[in-house]
Design an enzyme around this catalytic site. Structure first.
Site, PDB file in Angstrom:
ATOM      1  N   ARG A   8      -3.194   1.976  -2.903  1.00 39.96           N
ATOM      2  CA  ARG A   8      -3.424   0.554  -3.183  1.00 39.96           C
ATOM      3  C   ARG A   8      -4.760   0.332  -3.879  1.00 39.96           C
ATOM      4  NH1 ARG A   8       0.147   1.427   0.811  1.00 39.96           N
ATOM      5  NH2 ARG A   8       1.653  -0.215   1.363  1.00 39.96           N
TER       6      ARG A   8
ATOM      7  N   ASP B  47       5.057   7.458  10.623  1.00 39.14           N
ATOM      8  CA  ASP B  47       4.788   8.819  10.135  1.00 39.14           C
ATOM      9  C   ASP B  47       4.343   9.753  11.258  1.00 39.14           C
ATOM     10  OD1 ASP B  47       5.419   8.078   7.553  1.00 39.14           O
ATOM     11  OD2 ASP B  47       3.372   7.439   7.108  1.00 39.14           O
TER      12      ASP B  47
ATOM     13  N   ARG C  80      15.643  10.474  -2.235  1.00 34.49           N
ATOM     14  CA  ARG C  80      15.313   9.348  -1.339  1.00 34.49           C
ATOM     15  C   ARG C  80      15.820   8.012  -1.895  1.00 34.49           C
ATOM     16  NH1 ARG C  80       9.221   9.964   0.593  1.00 34.49           N
ATOM     17  NH2 ARG C  80       9.912   8.264   1.951  1.00 34.49           N
TER      18      ARG C  80
HETATM   19  C1  S3P Z   1       3.701   3.566   3.579  1.00 34.77           C
HETATM   20  C2  S3P Z   1       4.705   3.007   4.326  1.00 34.77           C
HETATM   21  C3  S3P Z   1       5.609   3.793   5.181  1.00 34.77           C
HETATM   22  C4  S3P Z   1       5.088   5.203   5.423  1.00 34.77           C
HETATM   23  C5  S3P Z   1       4.527   5.848   4.189  1.00 34.77           C
HETATM   24  C6  S3P Z   1       3.409   5.007   3.613  1.00 34.77           C
HETATM   25  C7  S3P Z   1       2.889   2.700   2.717  1.00 34.77           C
HETATM   26  O1  S3P Z   1       6.858   3.875   4.537  1.00 34.77           O
HETATM   27  O2  S3P Z   1       6.113   6.010   5.945  1.00 34.77           O
HETATM   28  O3  S3P Z   1       4.012   7.138   4.474  1.00 34.77           O
HETATM   29  O4  S3P Z   1       1.823   3.143   2.259  1.00 34.77           O
HETATM   30  O5  S3P Z   1       3.295   1.557   2.480  1.00 34.77           O
HETATM   31  P1  S3P Z   1       7.932   2.673   4.681  1.00 34.77           P
HETATM   32  O6  S3P Z   1       7.269   1.470   4.246  1.00 34.77           O
HETATM   33  O7  S3P Z   1       9.078   3.018   3.766  1.00 34.77           O
HETATM   34  O8  S3P Z   1       8.349   2.714   6.121  1.00 34.77           O
END
Ligand code: S3P
Length: 664
Positions: A24, A320, A120
């Site tokens: 971000r 995670d 995915r």
């Molecule tokens: C993340 C959101 C999560 C997480 C990923 C990082 C993010 O995924 O598993 O490692 O930075 O927004 P999801 O939003 O698909 O659950």
């Protein structure tokens, strides 16, 4: 890589920057006018892919020094058509966020990624962006590679997230920045809010409202006026990376460590709350706020853990961390029940399957039903001693290395290279605290001056044990005995003299008269001989006649590799190396079928499958030499591995154990 039981972990550690915040920081710095300095950026492969993609979209990004990066922002609407495919590597977050970012632009962007990322689901991001007026062309099922046909005429939407995913929310919010009007995302369950925090930090207005029933509404109006300015952000340490150190310290007796400057955003610390409920000594000190994010130092001491139930609502705040929680639960007393794990199946790998497989191989009791994983611990270290398949998933790799730090036997992982996607320097950092993680290198061909080892390879029919044993013998210059061929030789004698393989007396006589030459008969490979061998090998008297022969072979001063079903348990219980090879019934049937075809034998696959199924059943029921791995055997499931990979893994295991000091 391999991790061995470690002494206590002690000291102070600082860990790499947060992966979510790093993505971000790069993306939002590109959306303001001015120069942003990012300190503490995670220089993992995932984040570097995002930096490269932004570069292809015309953003000037430079690495000023280690972990310090400069982004020359182009502002909202300032991106240009990428001249190449945006290859996002392994990163789901990078892909989904960037899909939202490029959507409101009048150009086409092409996305792809590695094998795992191409499997995915992307539909979850495509659907809301389609509501905003974007078109896509993707592979069947909404998979990469895909093309985003952007437009500058995007429409604001109100969208309720069907899956609790910060990535979907963030993709929509990023698209909203360049969309006229107010775009609203409604989250029935709160997900990590780093995008919202950082938008505010940079000067955007973000309206967050709690709705009745507990849902959250997050609204952003497009084309806001953000003053141009130079800025600075410090990315805090990643709580998802710190988790590996935390659990390692909790399960290794005598450990006491401090991890400094870690993000403790309340929507990221579900694991920490869970571990505390399990009895963990975890303390947050030195609280502060950095670039809109809560940060603290974390002190962890070894603790006796007990099982708890983790409710499904907690999943988004620790999504995670389930692999490492499963490891912690393996050391706890009692059952740890983890609910609502459906999303784990679509992460960097099918994480639920990878966790189950790893637990099984390490000797941990578990059960899965309807996306609920229950791990049963008895406050004792699990057996370990397995090679874990990571499926190029960094969190699986690190979790099972942590398991190996405190299990009875070392744990190996097939490939540690994925760790670089989120935690470069993981092994070095762990070792600096006291862990014993080593990296195996590719084995050299035949080596001189080997100690003469006895290597036992066991496993079910057609698991690949023969191929492995033969190659090992060749590589190390040892003698090789396929012990199945002894029983086949006895079977052949019986069949060709018109006797019934169930005739016990005849089988014992044939076994007593066996000579080395009998083992070289080409007819031994015939299917009917194999079936006879399976019958006579269940006769205890035959086995004991043949036991001496095999034991003598195993003690050969030149070194010996024996493969069979009870080499590690009965024939050579003192073997230096014990490997137990398994694979699913279907995989074994396919291999056997291919092998037979290669030998010019025409059989239908279904009959091979049926045959193996029957043999498995017989094997499972027999009371003599039941097919079980020795307690000190390394178990390798080869269902998803080719013969070369299995061979290299085993050579490395042997080399590490016996030759590490002798080979450069
Ligand atoms: C993340 C959101 C999560 C997480 C990923 C990082 C993010 O995924 O598993 O490692 O930075 O927004 P999801 O939003 O698909 O659950």
């Amino acid at each position: 890589m391999q991790s061995s039981p470690s002494k206590s972990l002690r000291g102070k550690a600082s860990i790499p920057g947060d992966k979510s915040i790093s993505h971000r920081a790069l993306i939002l710095s590109s959306q303001v006018i001015g120069n942003t300095q990012i300190d503490g950026l995670l220089e993992g492969e995932d984040v570097l892919r995002t930096a490269k993609a932004l570069g292809l979209l015309g953003v000037n990004i430079k690495r000023a020094s280690s972990h310090t990066w400069q982004v020359q922002g182009v502002g909202v609407g300032g991106l240009s058509e990428p001249g190449d495919v945006l290859d996002m590597g392994n990163s789901g977050t990078g892909t989904r966020l960037m899909m939202g970012l490029v959507a409101p632009y009048p150009f086409t962007s092409f996305f792809t990624g590695d094998d795992s990322l191409r499997g995915r689901p992307m539909k979850r991001v495509m659907t809301p962006l389609e509501h905003m007026g974007i078109r896509f062309t993707a592979r069947e099922g909404g998979k990469l590679p895909l093309a985003v046909f952007g437009t500058s005429q995007t429409l604001p939407i109100e969208y309720t997230l069907p899956v609790a995913s910060a990535q979907i929310k963030s993709a929509i919010l990023l698209a909203a920045l360049n969309t006229a009007g107010k775009t609203t995302v409604i989250e029935p369950e709160a997900t990590r809010d780093h995008t919202e925090h950082m938008l505010r930090y940079f000067g955007w207005q973000v309206e967050t409202t709690k709705l009745s029933g507990g849902a959250l509404s997050i609204a952003v109006t497009g084309h806001q006026n953000i003053p141009s300015s130079d800025r600075q952000i410090t990315v805090p340490g990643d709580p998802s990376s710190a988790a590996f150190l935390v659990v390692a310290a909790l399960i290794i007796p005598g450990s006491d460590i401090v991890i400094s400057h870690v993000a403790i955003n309340p929507l990221r610390i579900g694991l920490y709350n869970t571990l505390r409920e399990m009895g963990a000594s975890i303390t947050f000190t030195n609280h502060r706020v950095s670039a809109g994010e809560e940060v603290a130092d974390i002190q962890v001491r070894h603790s006796e853990l007990r099982g708890v139930t983790v409710p499904a609502e907690r999943a988004p705040s620790m999504i995670d961390e389930y692999p490492i929680l499963a490891v912690a639960a393996s050391f706890a007393k009692g059952k740890t029940v983890m609910k609502g794990l459906g999303e784990l199946k679509v992460k960097e790998s099918d994480r639920l399957a990878a966790i189950e497989n790893g637990l099984k191989l390490c000797g941990v009791a578990y059960d899965t039903k309807n996306d609920v994983l229950t791990v049963s611990g008895n406050a004792q270290p699990p057996q370990g001693g397995a090679v874990i398949q990571t499926h190029y998933d960094h969190r699986i790799a690190m979790s099972f290395l942590v398991m190996g730090m405190a299990s009875k036997q070392p744990v190996h992982i097939d490939d540690g290279s994925s760790i670089n996607t989120s935690f470069p320097g993981f092994a070095e950092l762990m070792n600096s605290l006291g862990a014993g993680i080593t990296v195996a290198t590719a084995p050299k061909p035949v080596l001189q001056k080997m100690p003469a080892l006895t290597i036992a390879i066991d496993g079910p029919a057609s698991s690949g044990k023969g191929t492995l044993a033969r190659r090992l013998a060749e590589n190390f210059g040892y003698l090789y005995l396929d012990t199945g061929s002894i029983y086949r030789a006895v079977g052949l004698k019986l069949i060709y003299s018109g006797k019934d393989p169930y005739d016990k007396r005849a089988a014992i006589d044939a076994a007593m008269g066996l000579s080395e030459q009998d083992l070289a008969n080409p007819r031994l490979r015939q299917e009917r001989i194999g079936q006879a061998a399976s019958i006579i090998s269940a006769i205890p008297e035959v086995r004991s006649v043949l036991l001496d022969f095999q034991r003598r072979f195993g003690k050969n001063p030149k070194g010996a590799v024996l493969d069979g079903r009870d080499i590690g348990t009965v024939v050579c219980p003192d073997a230096d190396v014990k490997i137990f090879i398994t694979a699913s019934l279907e995989t074994r049937a396919k291999r056997r079928h291919r092998e037979l075809q290669g030998e010019g034998i025409e059989v239908v696959y279904e009959s091979v499958l049926e045959d193996l199924r029957e043999r498995d059943e017989r094997d499972a029921q027999r009371s003599v030499a039941p097919l079980i791995p020795a307690t000190d055997a390394i178990v390798i499931d080869t269902s998803h591995l080719d013969a070369d990979t299995v061979f290299l893994q085993v050579v490395n295991i042997i080399r590490q154990k016996y030759f590490s000091s002798k080979i450069a």
